[in-house]
Enzyme design. Structure first.
Site, short mmCIF file in Angstrom:
data_model
loop_
_atom_site.label_atom_id
_atom_site.label_comp_id
_atom_site.label_asym_id
_atom_site.label_seq_id
_atom_site.Cartn_x
_atom_site.Cartn_y
_atom_site.Cartn_z
CD GLU A 15 -2.84 -1.00 2.45
OE1 GLU A 15 -4.02 -0.63 2.31
OE2 GLU A 15 -2.34 -1.31 3.55
CE LYS B 108 -6.48 1.22 2.53
NZ LYS B 108 -5.63 0.94 3.70
#
Length: 123
Positions: A25, A102
């Site tokens: 990420e 998200k």
């Protein structure tokens, strides 16, 4: 007090950031989507028809985007808190709700979105 306030809401602010607890990420990044609702008294702006008497939502959008694209954090809780703190510094904003989406969260089962919503008030 909040029942006397009006709301200015921005939906779906999109920005690319590198937030998350996993190395991929931080390395690859992903899109984050943010909704904000500002609670403020807009009566002066309605009477004057003058932008300086209200919250400039273009500047709000830029502030949110700057935080999403800025310094990475592990948790969306931290990101939402930073956004709320920044928006409470705008003149006239008494309360803010921030939702961080998200949609590409690293979850191993099918899902549509992950969101966190916080509400913060001026001290």
């Amino acid at each position: 007090m909040t029942d006397e306030l009006d709301e200015i809401t921005l939906h779906g602010l999109r920005a690319f950031g590198y937030h998350g607890v996993f190395p991929h990420e931080r390395r690859e990044g992903q899109i984050f989507v943010v909704d904000v609702t500002l609670r403020t008294d807009t009566r002066a702006a309605a009477a004057s028809d003058d932008l300086s008497d209200t919250v400039h939502y273009g500047e709000v959008a830029e502030a949110v985007t700057s935080l999403v694209t800025g310094e990475p954090v592990d948790l969306i809780e931290t990101l939402a808190g930073r956004i709320a703190d920044a928006l409470l510094r705008f003149a006239g904003v008494q309360e803010v709700s921030v939702t961080v989406h998200k949609p590409d969260a690293p979850i191993t089962v099918p899902f549509d979105d992950v969101t966190l919503t916080i509400t913060r008030r001026r001290a």
